[in-house]
Design a protein around this motif. Structure first.
Motif, short mmCIF file in Angstrom:
data_model
loop_
_atom_site.label_atom_id
_atom_site.label_comp_id
_atom_site.label_asym_id
_atom_site.label_seq_id
_atom_site.Cartn_x
_atom_site.Cartn_y
_atom_site.Cartn_z
N MET A 122 -18.21 33.65 -27.99
CA MET A 122 -18.29 32.19 -27.96
C MET A 122 -18.84 31.74 -26.61
SD MET A 122 -15.22 29.48 -28.63
CE MET A 122 -15.54 27.74 -28.86
N ALA A 123 -19.93 31.00 -26.65
CA ALA A 123 -20.61 30.61 -25.41
C ALA A 123 -19.72 29.76 -24.52
CB ALA A 123 -21.90 29.86 -25.74
N LEU A 124 -18.90 28.89 -25.11
CA LEU A 124 -18.04 28.04 -24.29
C LEU A 124 -17.03 28.89 -23.51
CD1 LEU A 124 -17.29 25.19 -23.44
CD2 LEU A 124 -15.72 25.08 -25.40
N ARG A 125 -16.48 29.89 -24.15
CA ARG A 125 -15.52 30.76 -23.47
C ARG A 125 -16.18 31.48 -22.30
NH1 ARG A 125 -15.03 36.02 -23.45
NH2 ARG A 125 -16.28 36.31 -25.33
N VAL A 126 -17.33 32.08 -22.55
CA VAL A 126 -18.02 32.85 -21.51
C VAL A 126 -18.38 31.97 -20.32
CG1 VAL A 126 -20.08 34.21 -21.00
CG2 VAL A 126 -18.90 34.53 -23.17
N GLU A 127 -18.90 30.77 -20.60
CA GLU A 127 -19.31 29.89 -19.51
C GLU A 127 -18.10 29.34 -18.74
OE1 GLU A 127 -22.34 28.35 -17.11
OE2 GLU A 127 -22.36 29.87 -18.71
N CYS A 128 -17.01 29.03 -19.44
CA CYS A 128 -15.81 28.56 -18.75
C CYS A 128 -15.21 29.66 -17.89
CB CYS A 128 -14.78 28.06 -19.76
SG CYS A 128 -15.16 26.45 -20.48
N GLU A 129 -15.22 30.89 -18.40
CA GLU A 129 -14.69 31.99 -17.60
C GLU A 129 -15.52 32.21 -16.34
OE1 GLU A 129 -14.56 35.21 -20.39
OE2 GLU A 129 -12.56 34.68 -21.12
N ARG A 130 -16.84 32.08 -16.47
CA ARG A 130 -17.69 32.27 -15.30
C ARG A 130 -17.48 31.14 -14.30
NH1 ARG A 130 -22.26 35.14 -13.60
NH2 ARG A 130 -22.21 34.82 -11.32
N LEU A 131 -17.35 29.92 -14.79
CA LEU A 131 -17.08 28.80 -13.90
C LEU A 131 -15.75 29.01 -13.16
CD1 LEU A 131 -17.49 25.97 -12.75
CD2 LEU A 131 -16.51 25.04 -14.87
N ALA A 132 -14.73 29.44 -13.89
CA ALA A 132 -13.43 29.69 -13.26
C ALA A 132 -13.54 30.74 -12.16
CB ALA A 132 -12.41 30.11 -14.31
N THR A 133 -14.32 31.77 -12.40
CA THR A 133 -14.52 32.81 -11.38
C THR A 133 -15.11 32.21 -10.11
OG1 THR A 133 -14.81 34.55 -13.03
CG2 THR A 133 -15.73 34.96 -10.85
N GLU A 134 -16.07 31.32 -10.26
CA GLU A 134 -16.70 30.69 -9.10
C GLU A 134 -15.74 29.74 -8.39
OE1 GLU A 134 -19.64 31.43 -7.93
OE2 GLU A 134 -20.20 32.79 -9.55
N LEU A 135 -14.88 29.06 -9.13
CA LEU A 135 -13.98 28.08 -8.54
C LEU A 135 -12.86 28.73 -7.73
CD1 LEU A 135 -13.51 25.54 -11.49
CD2 LEU A 135 -14.94 25.27 -9.45
N ARG A 136 -12.47 29.92 -8.10
CA ARG A 136 -11.30 30.54 -7.46
C ARG A 136 -11.47 30.70 -5.95
NH1 ARG A 136 -11.45 34.02 -12.21
NH2 ARG A 136 -9.80 33.33 -13.63
N GLY A 137 -12.68 30.87 -5.48
CA GLY A 137 -12.89 31.09 -4.06
C GLY A 137 -13.15 29.84 -3.25
N LEU A 138 -13.04 28.65 -3.86
CA LEU A 138 -13.36 27.43 -3.14
C LEU A 138 -12.20 26.96 -2.28
CD1 LEU A 138 -15.28 25.30 -5.81
CD2 LEU A 138 -16.15 27.05 -4.25
N ASP A 139 -12.55 26.38 -1.13
CA ASP A 139 -11.53 25.80 -0.26
C ASP A 139 -11.73 24.30 -0.16
OD1 ASP A 139 -13.72 25.41 1.41
OD2 ASP A 139 -13.21 27.07 2.75
#
Length: 219
Positions: free
Chosen positions: A1-18
């Motif tokens: 499911m494209a929505l799942r894959v894109e949300c997971e990738r977004l979450a990966t990018e967000l985890r390192g933000l300060d």
């Protein structure tokens, strides 16, 4: 499911933000990164309430038609901007924002799993449309605003292949690009959503093929 894959990738990018990252300006003014993430989070979760409501009698809008110019009237745009800024007032770290995106996606996925793809839903704008068409708009929102976030954060675009296929299909209504436009999917998406400028020749080629970029901003 494209929505799942894109949300997971977004979450990966967000985890390192300060904190300073979250306060950066974006190309969706007046939103900061934090505001834009709040907007995406809201958009990912919309289907839960939509699927809990009675379905309309028939669809009147498809995925491309959803991005009509009326969605960006001044009063609609003002409410969209304000709602994201209100949602962003709750302080959260990058990892917490990542968790919120994943929770919203999981709730949406559970709701969607209980219905067929042709189940009808009514959007917050009053548009009656098919569930699978509205899902395509959710993939588009996460994917395209992911490009906005990557630009604001000075990162390489992380748009997934699965999402790129859905977004490109929505923007072109499933049609092939006309001869003379040798774009890859990322370029196509940038050009047709206003993230990169169209040349006069490109506009002419699109018009000659009957392809008109849809109105596109946030929702």
């Amino acid at each position: 499911m494209a929505l799942r894959v894109e949300c997971e990738r977004l979450a990966t990018e967000l985890r390192g933000l300060d904190g300073p990252d979250l306060g950066r300006a974006t190309d969706c003014p007046p939103w900061t990164v934090r505001d834009l993430v709040a907007h995406v989070h809201t958009g990912v979760g919309r289907l839960v309430d939509m699927l809990a409501a009675p379905p309309p009698e028939r669809a009147r809008v498809d995925a491309t038609g959803y991005y009509g110019a009326d969605k960006f009237a001044p009063e609609v745009d003002a409410e969209r901007i304000d709602s994201a800024q209100r949602a962003a007032r709750q302080p959260a770290t990058g990892p917490e924002l990542a968790g919120q995106i994943l929770d919203a996606w999981r709730a949406t996925d559970a709701a969607v799993a209980r219905h067929p793809a042709d189940r009808l839903v009514r959007t917050r704008h009053g548009d009656p449309m098919r569930l699978d068409d509205f899902l395509a708009t959710r993939v588009t929102e996460v994917g395209v605003h992911g490009l906005d976030l990557a630009h604001a954060l000075d990162r390489t675009p992380w748009l997934t292949q699965e999402a790129a296929v859905v977004v490109a299909g929505l923007l072109t209504e499933g049609r092939d690009l006309p001869a003379g436009l040798d774009w890859d999917r990322l370029t196509l998406i940038r050009k047709l959503t206003g993230r990169a400028p169209l040349t006069d020749a490109e506009r002419s080629t699109l018009a000659g093929a009957g392809l008109r970029p849809p109105s596109f901003a946030a929702d």
